[in-house]
Design an enzyme around this catalytic site. Structure first.
Site, PDB file in Angstrom:
ATOM      1  N   SER A  13     -19.561  67.126  83.356  1.00 16.81           N
ATOM      2  CA  SER A  13     -20.771  67.971  83.928  1.00 16.81           C
ATOM      3  C   SER A  13     -21.872  68.075  83.279  1.00 16.81           C
ATOM      4  CB  SER A  13     -19.842  69.115  84.440  1.00 16.81           C
ATOM      5  OG  SER A  13     -19.624  70.087  83.165  1.00 16.81           O
ATOM      6  N   GLY A  14     -21.785  67.807  81.938  1.00 18.59           N
ATOM      7  CA  GLY A  14     -23.048  67.896  81.092  1.00 18.59           C
ATOM      8  C   GLY A  14     -23.808  66.793  81.155  1.00 18.59           C
ATOM      9  N   TYR A  15     -25.023  66.850  80.407  1.00 21.30           N
ATOM     10  CA  TYR A  15     -25.952  65.723  80.460  1.00 21.30           C
ATOM     11  C   TYR A  15     -25.651  64.515  79.865  1.00 21.30           C
ATOM     12  CZ  TYR A  15     -29.695  69.300  81.314  1.00 21.30           C
ATOM     13  OH  TYR A  15     -30.538  70.269  82.000  1.00 21.30           O
ATOM     14  N   THR A  16     -24.775  64.451  78.668  1.00 18.36           N
ATOM     15  CA  THR A  16     -24.257  63.622  78.160  1.00 18.36           C
ATOM     16  C   THR A  16     -23.148  62.649  79.028  1.00 18.36           C
ATOM     17  OG1 THR A  16     -24.699  64.257  75.829  1.00 18.36           O
ATOM     18  CG2 THR A  16     -23.032  62.488  76.178  1.00 18.36           C
ATOM     19  N   CYS A 153     -27.320  62.104  67.599  1.00 20.07           N
ATOM     20  CA  CYS A 153     -28.656  61.582  67.987  1.00 20.07           C
ATOM     21  C   CYS A 153     -29.533  61.508  66.734  1.00 20.07           C
ATOM     22  CB  CYS A 153     -29.215  62.237  69.191  1.00 20.07           C
ATOM     23  SG  CYS A 153     -29.796  63.932  69.093  1.00 20.07           S
ATOM     24  N   ASN A 319     -32.588  60.161  73.410  1.00 19.46           N
ATOM     25  CA  ASN A 319     -31.299  60.733  72.551  1.00 19.46           C
ATOM     26  C   ASN A 319     -30.012  60.860  73.440  1.00 19.46           C
ATOM     27  OD1 ASN A 319     -33.378  62.952  74.085  1.00 19.46           O
ATOM     28  ND2 ASN A 319     -31.469  64.062  73.698  1.00 19.46           N
TER      29      ASN A 319
END
Length: 352
Positions: A13-16, A153, A319
């Site tokens: 559910s996160g950005y990554t 990153c 990133n």
């Protein structure tokens, strides 16, 4: 091997996690079988990642090791530091390929986890087995790897800037400073006081300037290349862009080299590396994260201030891509014997 490798994304559910899904949904050799989220279990993935509407019809589920092993051949762990290590050993015992995007298996020396992450590593034997997932340095080791530790990153940007410098003895210096400017997405999908838009916009804010933990990764990898003890100070700065990281790595020239010789050494070091682009002598003379956004490319360049013999090497990445999800898939591809760029033939966005 099956026609397609079934992959699970834990912490989707996160950005990554969302970036992993964006890549894997069009990957020619993978099928996304499970996407987990403790917070959003039972809800459609596209509700949280609206950019994936019409592309992924799965719902988030709760994470269950036993259930996931029946549905997946490989698993991406997009979890906070200190969490993945609770699951990786059993997943490996069940025969899955594990790609961990946290720091839990990046460092070979277990003592460093006490220093940088404030915990004692419970599985030091797995640290030896894990392959650091930077393909430009560990391509051969990644072949058939079962546990991949995907780099951070800021570490990725710093290492890519400095690796050719220490490897080709452009300088005999053993100490380096890496100034990293990084976008707000590095802070994750959950806003904090530092990442909240009104606080972040127009900011250029140093953080962890007294010692950033990604320095441990950079020192480990650069020391291995140099066959000597390398010290790196990483000073990250939060900037108001959303994506992108730029490392400006500073040192001093100890050898008399013309700029063309430095360029040749860097170009030769990265010859044949699929996602490395050497930037030199055009209307955009230095790497800029703006020109890699949405892609897995790393743009590398340098500058020499002859007056004081200062050498600065630059590395620009997205990133969330080369600094996280893209690099994780790149390493996964190599481990599976796929083309290195499967799912990653993504042209950088412009404008971005």
């Amino acid at each position: 091997m099956k026609d397609k490798v079934r992959v699970a994304v834990v912490g989707g559910s996160g950005y990554t996690g969302g970036e992993l899904l964006r890549i894997l949904v069009t990957h020619p050799k993978t099928e996304i079988s499970v996407i987990t989220s403790r917070e959003y279990a039972g809800k459609p993935v596209s509700l949280i990642h609206p950019n994936l509407r019409g592309l992924i019809s799965l719902n988030f589920t709760n994470f269950s090791i036993d259930k996931i092993s029946d549905k997946a051949d490989a698993i991406f762990l997009a979890l906070p530091h200190g969490v993945s290590l609770n699951y990786a050993p059993k997943l490996l015992d069940l025969g899955l390929t594990v790609v961990d995007l946290s720091a839990d298996f990046r460092l070979k020396n277990p003592e460093l986890y006490k220093i940088w992450y404030n915990y004692e590593h419970p599985y030091p034997d797995l640290l030896d087995k894990a392959v650091y997932g930077l393909p430009e340095l560990h391509y051969e080791e990644l072949k058939n790897a079962k546990l991949i530790a995907s780099p951070g990153c800021n570490a990725t940007a710093t290492i890519l800037a400095l690796a050719p410098i220490v490897a080709t003895k452009i300088t005999d210096e053993k100490k380096f400073i890496s100034d990293v400017k990084v976008g707000s997405s590095e802070g994750g999908a959950k806003p904090s006081e530092g990442s909240h838009h009104p606080e972040r916009q127009n900011a250029i804010r140093p953080y962890e300037a007294e010692g950033h933990r990604h320095a441990a990764e950079a020192e480990q990898e650069l020391s291995r290349i140099a066959k000597a003890n390398i010290s790196v100070s990483i000073v990250p700065h939060a900037v108001s862009s959303i994506r992108g990281a730029l490392a400006s790595a500073h040192t001093w020239l100890t050898n008399e080299l013309e700029e063309i010789e430095i360029w040749k050494k860097i170009a030769e070091f990265y010859r044949g590396k699929r996602f490395i682009r050497i930037i030199r002598g055009n209307i955009h003379p230095y790497p800029d994260p703006k020109f890699v956004i949405g892609s897995n490319f790393a743009d590398i360049g340098f500058a020499v201030e002859k007056r004081i013999s200062r050498l600065t090497t630059f590395s620009a990445i997205d990133n969330l891509m080369k600094g996280a999800a893209g690099q994780a898939v790149q390493a996964f591809n190599i481990s599976m014997g796929f083309n290195e760029d499967d799912g990653l033939k993504l042209v950088p966005l412009r404008p971005a």
